[in-house]
Scaffold this active site. Structure first.
Site, PDB file in Angstrom:
ATOM      1  N   HIS A   1       0.861  -1.184   0.000  1.00  0.00           N
ATOM      2  CA  HIS A   1       0.000   0.000   0.000  1.00  0.00           C
ATOM      3  C   HIS A   1       0.896   1.231   0.000  1.00  0.00           C
ATOM      4  O   HIS A   1       2.137   1.114  -0.044  1.00  0.00           O
ATOM      5  CB  HIS A   1      -0.956  -0.021   1.198  1.00  0.00           C
ATOM      6  CG  HIS A   1      -0.267  -0.261   2.509  1.00  0.00           C
ATOM      7  ND1 HIS A   1       0.557   0.669   3.104  1.00  0.00           N
ATOM      8  CD2 HIS A   1      -0.246  -1.346   3.322  1.00  0.00           C
ATOM      9  CE1 HIS A   1       1.030   0.187   4.227  1.00  0.00           C
ATOM     10  NE2 HIS A   1       0.576  -1.042   4.385  1.00  0.00           N
TER      11      HIS A   1
ATOM     12  N   HIS B   1       4.077   1.317   2.153  1.00  0.00           N
ATOM     13  CA  HIS B   1       5.271   0.625   1.639  1.00  0.00           C
ATOM     14  C   HIS B   1       5.953   1.467   0.559  1.00  0.00           C
ATOM     15  O   HIS B   1       7.183   1.567   0.516  1.00  0.00           O
ATOM     16  CB  HIS B   1       4.895  -0.723   1.016  1.00  0.00           C
ATOM     17  CG  HIS B   1       4.324  -1.720   1.971  1.00  0.00           C
ATOM     18  ND1 HIS B   1       3.003  -2.102   1.971  1.00  0.00           N
ATOM     19  CD2 HIS B   1       4.911  -2.437   2.960  1.00  0.00           C
ATOM     20  CE1 HIS B   1       2.788  -3.006   2.899  1.00  0.00           C
ATOM     21  NE2 HIS B   1       3.934  -3.229   3.525  1.00  0.00           N
TER      22      HIS B   1
ATOM     23  N   GLY C   1       8.895   0.484   8.955  1.00  0.00           N
ATOM     24  CA  GLY C   1       7.870   1.482   9.265  1.00  0.00           C
ATOM     25  C   GLY C   1       7.668   1.630  10.770  1.00  0.00           C
ATOM     26  O   GLY C   1       7.709   0.654  11.514  1.00  0.00           O
TER      27      GLY C   1
ATOM     28  N   LYS D   1       4.942   2.257  12.043  1.00  0.00           N
ATOM     29  CA  LYS D   1       3.630   1.668  12.348  1.00  0.00           C
ATOM     30  C   LYS D   1       3.817   0.429  13.236  1.00  0.00           C
ATOM     31  O   LYS D   1       3.089   0.212  14.189  1.00  0.00           O
ATOM     32  CB  LYS D   1       2.937   1.326  11.023  1.00  0.00           C
ATOM     33  CG  LYS D   1       1.999   0.166  11.018  1.00  0.00           C
ATOM     34  CD  LYS D   1       0.625   0.593  11.358  1.00  0.00           C
ATOM     35  CE  LYS D   1      -0.410  -0.498  11.395  1.00  0.00           C
ATOM     36  NZ  LYS D   1      -0.004  -1.855  11.324  1.00  0.00           N
ATOM     37  N   ASP D   2       4.849  -0.390  12.907  1.00  0.00           N
ATOM     38  CA  ASP D   2       5.194  -1.546  13.744  1.00  0.00           C
ATOM     39  C   ASP D   2       6.358  -1.120  14.636  1.00  0.00           C
ATOM     40  O   ASP D   2       7.506  -1.550  14.460  1.00  0.00           O
ATOM     41  CB  ASP D   2       5.585  -2.727  12.855  1.00  0.00           C
ATOM     42  CG  ASP D   2       4.408  -3.197  12.021  1.00  0.00           C
ATOM     43  OD1 ASP D   2       3.473  -3.764  12.590  1.00  0.00           O
ATOM     44  OD2 ASP D   2       4.421  -2.954  10.803  1.00  0.00           O
TER      45      ASP D   2
ATOM     46  N   SER E   1      -2.394  -0.262   6.645  1.00  0.00           N
ATOM     47  CA  SER E   1      -1.920  -1.609   6.940  1.00  0.00           C
ATOM     48  C   SER E   1      -2.536  -2.556   5.916  1.00  0.00           C
ATOM     49  O   SER E   1      -3.685  -2.361   5.496  1.00  0.00           O
ATOM     50  CB  SER E   1      -2.385  -2.015   8.344  1.00  0.00           C
ATOM     51  OG  SER E   1      -2.303  -3.412   8.502  1.00  0.00           O
ATOM     52  N   SER E   2      -1.783  -3.586   5.544  1.00  0.00           N
ATOM     53  CA  SER E   2      -2.338  -4.574   4.603  1.00  0.00           C
ATOM     54  C   SER E   2      -3.568  -5.233   5.211  1.00  0.00           C
ATOM     55  O   SER E   2      -4.474  -5.662   4.500  1.00  0.00           O
ATOM     56  CB  SER E   2      -1.287  -5.633   4.277  1.00  0.00           C
ATOM     57  OG  SER E   2      -0.101  -5.008   3.833  1.00  0.00           O
ATOM     58  N   ARG E   3      -3.617  -5.322   6.550  1.00  0.00           N
ATOM     59  CA  ARG E   3      -4.749  -5.996   7.205  1.00  0.00           C
ATOM     60  C   ARG E   3      -6.004  -5.118   7.255  1.00  0.00           C
ATOM     61  O   ARG E   3      -7.073  -5.618   7.608  1.00  0.00           O
ATOM     62  CB  ARG E   3      -4.350  -6.455   8.608  1.00  0.00           C
ATOM     63  CG  ARG E   3      -3.379  -7.626   8.594  1.00  0.00           C
ATOM     64  CD  ARG E   3      -3.174  -8.215   9.984  1.00  0.00           C
ATOM     65  NE  ARG E   3      -2.455  -9.473   9.942  1.00  0.00           N
ATOM     66  CZ  ARG E   3      -1.167  -9.624  10.250  1.00  0.00           C
ATOM     67  NH1 ARG E   3      -0.445  -8.591  10.626  1.00  0.00           N
ATOM     68  NH2 ARG E   3      -0.598 -10.814  10.199  1.00  0.00           N
TER      69      ARG E   3
HETATM   70  O1  PAF Z   1       6.682  -5.694   8.862  1.00  0.00           O
HETATM   71  C1  PAF Z   1       6.628  -6.673   8.073  1.00  0.00           C
HETATM   72  O2  PAF Z   1       5.996  -6.613   7.008  1.00  0.00           O
HETATM   73  C2  PAF Z   1       7.317  -7.977   8.449  1.00  0.00           C
HETATM   74  O3  PAF Z   1       7.245  -8.222   9.815  1.00  0.00           O
HETATM   75  C3  PAF Z   1       8.764  -8.054   7.946  1.00  0.00           C
HETATM   76  C4  PAF Z   1       9.653  -7.014   8.591  1.00  0.00           C
HETATM   77  C5  PAF Z   1       8.794  -7.887   6.427  1.00  0.00           C
HETATM   78  C6  PAF Z   1       9.362  -9.434   8.283  1.00  0.00           C
HETATM   79  O4  PAF Z   1       8.624 -10.456   7.704  1.00  0.00           O
END
Ligand code: PAF
Length: 286
Positions: free
Chosen positions: A41, A44, A154, A156-157, A192-194
């Site tokens: 998205h 990214h 990101g 975000k995480d 988020s993809s989710r």
């Molecule tokens: O944040 C993510 O999309 C995943 O946790 C990552 C860092 C690509 C590892 O699989």
């Protein structure tokens, strides 16, 4: 082997990846890695754009990592959209997609694990105890496979970002880690993809998460004791959502718990809630 029908250069084996990166390094070029699980998205694409400014060549990895999903989580249903992802990336301009298979990443006989502590403890690990071990494992492998000079994750995480920073320090990994700002929808919902799992009504309700976090941060900045500000944010989240894993304030780097009084250390407010059946996470700086 090249994955077929993609709108840009792609490789799926470590051998092909290394051959390409070795050519770039021989020319003295600086290489960046953007690790993703695909279903790309705007967030990214913003990470890709960010590293295009600091590197000569950019690799985007796309790999839905089985090691970071527990039984019963959404590994099977996680969106896999490699052709669409490649089309989106082609317009942004990275130089290579690396899309390995699970068999290549974790061949028969694979047994090694990464054990973590510090910022990996608590928060996400309460609900998903396996998660950061799987992330650290795949990110360590990606760093060894790509050997990037720089990689971006990101905000975000946020807990993931702190875990990776600690991993890089502790294991002397020679890669610079950049933080990417969270991309948001108009109502503040973190991209988020989710989010694709949310139905229209849940999507409308999800916007409240960022509002609650912003108010929580403002309460802390105004000097309200942390325990009082947190209790108010938790109560609002319980009213707004279908489940609350945590809404809390932590030290911005170590993610250690803070005392009950007014907050003086650099701090971050973080939350994980359920909206319908979808789990959302978000965080902001205080
Ligand atoms: O944040 C993510 O999309 C995943 O946790 C990552 C860092 C690509 C590892 O699989």
């Amino acid at each position: 082997m090249t994955p077929p029908n993609l709108a840009m250069n792609a490789v799926s084996t470590v051998r092909d990846l290394r051959a390409q990166v070795a050519e770039w390094k021989a020319e003295g070029l600086r290489v960046a890695l953007v690790p993703t699980m695909g279903a790309l998205h705007e967030g990214h694409l913003a990470l890709v754009q960010q590293v295009m400014d600091v590197a000569d060549r950019v690799v985007v990895s796309i790999f839905v990592n089985p090691a970071q999903f527990a039984a019963g989580e959404d590994f099977d249903s996680y969106p896999r959209t490699l052709e669409d992802d490649a089309a989106k990336l082609a317009s942004t301009g990275p130089h290579l997609i690396y899309a390995p298979t699970a068999r290549d990443m974790y061949p028969d006989g694979f047994v090694t694990e990464v054990r973590l502590g510090g910022p990996a403890e608590g928060l996400e690990s309460e609900a998903r105890p396996h998660f950061f071990h799987g992330v650290a494992l795949v990110v360590s492998k990606l760093f060894n496979q790509v050997r990037p000079d720089v990689a971006v994750f990101g905000e975000k995480d946020y807990q993931q970002l702190m875990v990776i920073r600690r991993l890089v320090i502790d294991l002397d990994l020679d890669v610079e880690i950049l933080a990417g700002e969270t991309a948001r929808e108009a109502d503040g919902l973190a991209r988020s993809s989710r989010n694709a799992y949310l139905n229209a009504e849940d999507r409308r309700r999800a916007g409240a998460l960022n509002v609650i976090l912003k108010d929580f941060g403002a309460d802390l900045r105004s000097g309200m004791p942390a325990s009082e500000a947190e209790a108010s944010a938790v109560a609002r989240a319980r009213d707004a959502f279908d489940g609350v894993d945590y809404v809390t304030v932590r030290h911005a780097e170590t993610l250690a718990k803070l005392g009950d009084g007014p907050v003086s250390d650099p701090a971050r407010v973080l939350a994980a809630v359920k909206v319908g059946t979808t789990r959302l996470i978000d965080n902001i700086a205080v």
